[in-house]
Design a protein around this motif. Structure first.
Motif, PDB file in Angstrom:
ATOM      1  N   GLU A  30     -12.549   2.613 -14.927  1.00  0.00           N
ATOM      2  CA  GLU A  30     -11.786   1.390 -15.175  1.00  0.00           C
ATOM      3  C   GLU A  30     -10.963   0.987 -13.948  1.00  0.00           C
ATOM      4  OE1 GLU A  30     -13.102   1.045 -19.127  1.00  0.00           O
ATOM      5  OE2 GLU A  30     -11.879  -0.351 -17.971  1.00  0.00           O
ATOM      6  N   ASN A  31     -10.402   1.979 -13.264  1.00  0.00           N
ATOM      7  CA  ASN A  31      -9.402   1.717 -12.228  1.00  0.00           C
ATOM      8  C   ASN A  31      -9.989   1.849 -10.830  1.00  0.00           C
ATOM      9  OD1 ASN A  31      -7.301   1.782 -14.327  1.00  0.00           O
ATOM     10  ND2 ASN A  31      -7.741   3.975 -14.358  1.00  0.00           N
ATOM     11  N   MET A  32      -9.632   0.906  -9.971  1.00  0.00           N
ATOM     12  CA  MET A  32     -10.034   0.992  -8.573  1.00  0.00           C
ATOM     13  C   MET A  32      -8.856   0.613  -7.689  1.00  0.00           C
ATOM     14  SD  MET A  32     -13.983  -0.356  -8.610  1.00  0.00           S
ATOM     15  CE  MET A  32     -14.369   0.373  -7.010  1.00  0.00           C
ATOM     16  N   PHE A  33      -8.852   1.173  -6.459  1.00  0.00           N
ATOM     17  CA  PHE A  33      -7.686   1.081  -5.571  1.00  0.00           C
ATOM     18  C   PHE A  33      -8.139   0.807  -4.141  1.00  0.00           C
ATOM     19  CE2 PHE A  33      -4.951   3.251  -8.679  1.00  0.00           C
ATOM     20  CZ  PHE A  33      -5.899   3.923  -9.434  1.00  0.00           C
ATOM     21  N   TRP A  34      -7.282   0.118  -3.404  1.00  0.00           N
ATOM     22  CA  TRP A  34      -7.430   0.017  -1.958  1.00  0.00           C
ATOM     23  C   TRP A  34      -6.154   0.526  -1.294  1.00  0.00           C
ATOM     24  CZ3 TRP A  34     -11.391  -0.456   1.107  1.00  0.00           C
ATOM     25  CH2 TRP A  34     -12.555  -1.090   0.656  1.00  0.00           C
ATOM     26  N   TYR A  35      -6.340   1.477  -0.358  1.00  0.00           N
ATOM     27  CA  TYR A  35      -5.262   2.020   0.452  1.00  0.00           C
ATOM     28  C   TYR A  35      -5.576   1.743   1.920  1.00  0.00           C
ATOM     29  CZ  TYR A  35      -4.139   5.180  -3.532  1.00  0.00           C
ATOM     30  OH  TYR A  35      -3.811   5.720  -4.748  1.00  0.00           O
ATOM     31  N   ARG A  36      -4.538   1.783   2.739  1.00  0.00           N
ATOM     32  CA  ARG A  36      -4.743   1.887   4.175  1.00  0.00           C
ATOM     33  C   ARG A  36      -4.010   3.119   4.676  1.00  0.00           C
ATOM     34  NH1 ARG A  36      -2.146  -2.851   7.823  1.00  0.00           N
ATOM     35  NH2 ARG A  36      -2.233  -1.193   9.403  1.00  0.00           N
ATOM     36  N   GLN A  37      -4.577   3.715   5.727  1.00  0.00           N
ATOM     37  CA  GLN A  37      -3.997   4.943   6.265  1.00  0.00           C
ATOM     38  C   GLN A  37      -3.736   4.758   7.750  1.00  0.00           C
ATOM     39  OE1 GLN A  37      -6.471   8.489   5.984  1.00  0.00           O
ATOM     40  NE2 GLN A  37      -4.653   9.782   5.872  1.00  0.00           N
ATOM     41  N   ASP A  38      -2.497   4.999   8.145  1.00  0.00           N
ATOM     42  CA  ASP A  38      -2.093   4.865   9.536  1.00  0.00           C
ATOM     43  C   ASP A  38      -1.357   6.119   9.972  1.00  0.00           C
ATOM     44  OD1 ASP A  38      -1.538   1.841   8.182  1.00  0.00           O
ATOM     45  OD2 ASP A  38      -2.738   1.899  10.007  1.00  0.00           O
ATOM     46  N   PRO A  39      -1.506   6.526  11.231  1.00  0.00           N
ATOM     47  CA  PRO A  39      -0.836   7.734  11.715  1.00  0.00           C
ATOM     48  C   PRO A  39       0.675   7.657  11.506  1.00  0.00           C
ATOM     49  CG  PRO A  39      -2.441   6.951  13.310  1.00  0.00           C
ATOM     50  CD  PRO A  39      -2.356   5.897  12.248  1.00  0.00           C
ATOM     51  N   GLY A  40       1.242   8.702  10.959  1.00  0.00           N
ATOM     52  CA  GLY A  40       2.680   8.764  10.741  1.00  0.00           C
ATOM     53  C   GLY A  40       3.163   8.039   9.494  1.00  0.00           C
ATOM     54  N   LEU A  41       2.306   7.235   8.874  1.00  0.00           N
ATOM     55  CA  LEU A  41       2.713   6.474   7.682  1.00  0.00           C
ATOM     56  C   LEU A  41       1.997   6.939   6.430  1.00  0.00           C
ATOM     57  CD1 LEU A  41       2.792   2.862   9.184  1.00  0.00           C
ATOM     58  CD2 LEU A  41       4.733   4.382   8.733  1.00  0.00           C
ATOM     59  N   GLY A  42       1.000   7.785   6.578  1.00  0.00           N
ATOM     60  CA  GLY A  42       0.269   8.270   5.415  1.00  0.00           C
ATOM     61  C   GLY A  42      -0.574   7.175   4.783  1.00  0.00           C
ATOM     62  N   LEU A  43      -0.981   7.396   3.526  1.00  0.00           N
ATOM     63  CA  LEU A  43      -1.733   6.386   2.775  1.00  0.00           C
ATOM     64  C   LEU A  43      -0.768   5.462   2.056  1.00  0.00           C
ATOM     65  CD1 LEU A  43      -3.911   8.841   2.919  1.00  0.00           C
ATOM     66  CD2 LEU A  43      -4.951   7.632   1.013  1.00  0.00           C
ATOM     67  N   ARG A  44      -1.033   4.188   2.126  1.00  0.00           N
ATOM     68  CA  ARG A  44      -0.215   3.206   1.431  1.00  0.00           C
ATOM     69  C   ARG A  44      -1.105   2.319   0.565  1.00  0.00           C
ATOM     70  NH1 ARG A  44       2.872   0.266   6.119  1.00  0.00           N
ATOM     71  NH2 ARG A  44       0.898   0.682   7.197  1.00  0.00           N
ATOM     72  N   LEU A  45      -0.647   2.064  -0.651  1.00  0.00           N
ATOM     73  CA  LEU A  45      -1.449   1.308  -1.613  1.00  0.00           C
ATOM     74  C   LEU A  45      -1.323  -0.181  -1.347  1.00  0.00           C
ATOM     75  CD1 LEU A  45      -3.186   1.443  -4.218  1.00  0.00           C
ATOM     76  CD2 LEU A  45      -1.052   1.231  -5.503  1.00  0.00           C
ATOM     77  N   ILE A  46      -2.460  -0.852  -1.231  1.00  0.00           N
ATOM     78  CA  ILE A  46      -2.476  -2.294  -0.980  1.00  0.00           C
ATOM     79  C   ILE A  46      -2.580  -3.058  -2.310  1.00  0.00           C
ATOM     80  CG2 ILE A  46      -3.630  -4.167   0.245  1.00  0.00           C
ATOM     81  CD1 ILE A  46      -4.873  -2.030   2.089  1.00  0.00           C
ATOM     82  N   TYR A  47      -3.617  -2.782  -3.059  1.00  0.00           N
ATOM     83  CA  TYR A  47      -3.855  -3.399  -4.367  1.00  0.00           C
ATOM     84  C   TYR A  47      -4.570  -2.397  -5.248  1.00  0.00           C
ATOM     85  CZ  TYR A  47      -2.852  -8.439  -3.731  1.00  0.00           C
ATOM     86  OH  TYR A  47      -2.253  -9.665  -3.576  1.00  0.00           O
ATOM     87  N   PHE A  48      -4.454  -2.608  -6.558  1.00  0.00           N
ATOM     88  CA  PHE A  48      -5.310  -1.878  -7.467  1.00  0.00           C
ATOM     89  C   PHE A  48      -5.737  -2.777  -8.621  1.00  0.00           C
ATOM     90  CE2 PHE A  48      -2.471  -0.765 -11.024  1.00  0.00           C
ATOM     91  CZ  PHE A  48      -1.217  -0.947 -10.457  1.00  0.00           C
ATOM     92  N   SER A  49      -6.757  -2.316  -9.329  1.00  0.00           N
ATOM     93  CA  SER A  49      -7.312  -3.093 -10.440  1.00  0.00           C
ATOM     94  C   SER A  49      -7.593  -2.140 -11.591  1.00  0.00           C
ATOM     95  CB  SER A  49      -8.608  -3.777 -10.006  1.00  0.00           C
ATOM     96  OG  SER A  49      -9.312  -4.279 -11.123  1.00  0.00           O
ATOM     97  N   TYR A  50      -7.162  -2.496 -12.786  1.00  0.00           N
ATOM     98  CA  TYR A  50      -7.372  -1.627 -13.937  1.00  0.00           C
ATOM     99  C   TYR A  50      -8.428  -2.182 -14.890  1.00  0.00           C
ATOM    100  CZ  TYR A  50      -3.856  -4.895 -15.655  1.00  0.00           C
ATOM    101  OH  TYR A  50      -3.151  -6.028 -15.968  1.00  0.00           O
ATOM    102  N   ASP A  51      -9.039  -3.306 -14.516  1.00  0.00           N
ATOM    103  CA  ASP A  51     -10.100  -3.862 -15.340  1.00  0.00           C
ATOM    104  C   ASP A  51     -10.752  -4.989 -14.553  1.00  0.00           C
ATOM    105  OD1 ASP A  51     -10.226  -4.797 -18.899  1.00  0.00           O
ATOM    106  OD2 ASP A  51     -11.793  -4.316 -17.449  1.00  0.00           O
ATOM    107  N   VAL A  52     -11.903  -5.398 -15.005  1.00  0.00           N
ATOM    108  CA  VAL A  52     -12.573  -6.529 -14.355  1.00  0.00           C
ATOM    109  C   VAL A  52     -11.653  -7.750 -14.379  1.00  0.00           C
ATOM    110  CG1 VAL A  52     -14.547  -8.086 -14.482  1.00  0.00           C
ATOM    111  CG2 VAL A  52     -14.843  -5.658 -14.969  1.00  0.00           C
ATOM    112  N   LYS A  53     -11.586  -8.413 -13.251  1.00  0.00           N
ATOM    113  CA  LYS A  53     -10.783  -9.625 -13.043  1.00  0.00           C
ATOM    114  C   LYS A  53      -9.273  -9.377 -13.130  1.00  0.00           C
ATOM    115  CE  LYS A  53     -14.355 -12.870 -14.563  1.00  0.00           C
ATOM    116  NZ  LYS A  53     -14.758 -13.244 -13.206  1.00  0.00           N
ATOM    117  N   MET A  54      -8.854  -8.131 -13.268  1.00  0.00           N
ATOM    118  CA  MET A  54      -7.423  -7.819 -13.281  1.00  0.00           C
ATOM    119  C   MET A  54      -7.043  -7.165 -11.965  1.00  0.00           C
ATOM    120  SD  MET A  54      -6.826  -8.951 -16.264  1.00  0.00           S
ATOM    121  CE  MET A  54      -5.173  -8.455 -16.676  1.00  0.00           C
TER     122      MET A  54
END
Lengths: 110, 110
Positions: A30-54
């Protein structure tokens, strides 16, 4: 076996271009996520979706948008790429507890 | 979510047990402890998680202290392929976001 795939491992784009990063999962999650990872900043969450079109904003949504038209596919869109969006982008999916990550896309914006 | 503290780096000899500590002194009663690892140039990989009881799976064991303020991830027979950055994450039940800190860079030496 669980699988999350991302459209490209490496991508080079020019400033101002529109960029699409695609993520596909084959686990019917059901759930999908986008993260970005940069040196010294770790992974940071950009957006997530818990259902189609959500979709829900994460910690750093500025400059990004997302699309989830089908359950298995979650796209990250950079409307006008900038050099500060040069990063490793990681997609993940989950049903309950564990998040399963794709291999990542290293995006360079010049 | 509660903050975690991990040593920045550790070394372990191949074949020995690798014990990775994590402090989470502000953990609340409904928060779980998760461990992920990230091998160079790959996406993070789920290892194990627990609430208050010790847990074991095919990859590792998780030991959580009785007061739940710290935990230890144990890789019983480390191999060179276990060289990675290991992340300890505290997350509430139902919460979707994973907050990755800097983790511990574990190097397995031959």
């Amino acid at each position: 076996d669980v699988k999350v795939t991302q459209s490209s491992r490496y991508l080079v784009k020019r400033t101002g271009e529109k960029v699409f990063l695609e993520c596909v999962q084959d686990m019917d999650h059901e759930n999908m996520f986008w993260y970005r990872q940069d040196p010294g900043l770790g992974l940071r969450l950009i957006y997530f979706s818990y259902d189609v079109k959500m979709k829900e904003k994460g910690d750093i949504p500025e400059g990004y948008s997302v699309s989830r038209e089908k359950k298995e596919r979650f796209s990250l869109i950079l409307e006008s790429a900038s050099t500060n969006q040069t990063s490793m982008y990681l997609c993940a999916s989950s049903q309950w507890d564990e998040q399963y990550f794709g291999p990542g896309t290293r995006l360079t914006v010049t | 979510d509660a903050k975690t503290t991990q040593p920045p780096s550790m070394d372990c000899a191949e074949g020995r047990a690798a014990n990775l500590p994590c402090n989470h002194s502000t953990i609340s009663g409904n928060e779980y402890v998760y461990w992920y690892r990230q091998i160079h140039s790959q996406g993070p990989q789920y290892i194990i998680h627990g609430l208050k009881n010790n847990e074991t799976n095919e990859m590792a064991s998780l030991i959580i202290t009785e007061d739940r303020k710290s935990s230890t991830l144990i890789l019983p027979h480390a191999t060179l392929r276990d060289t990675a950055v290991y992340y300890c994450i505290v997350r509430g039940q139902g919460a979707q976001k994973l907050v990755f800190g800097q983790g511990t860079r574990l190097t397995i030496n031959p």
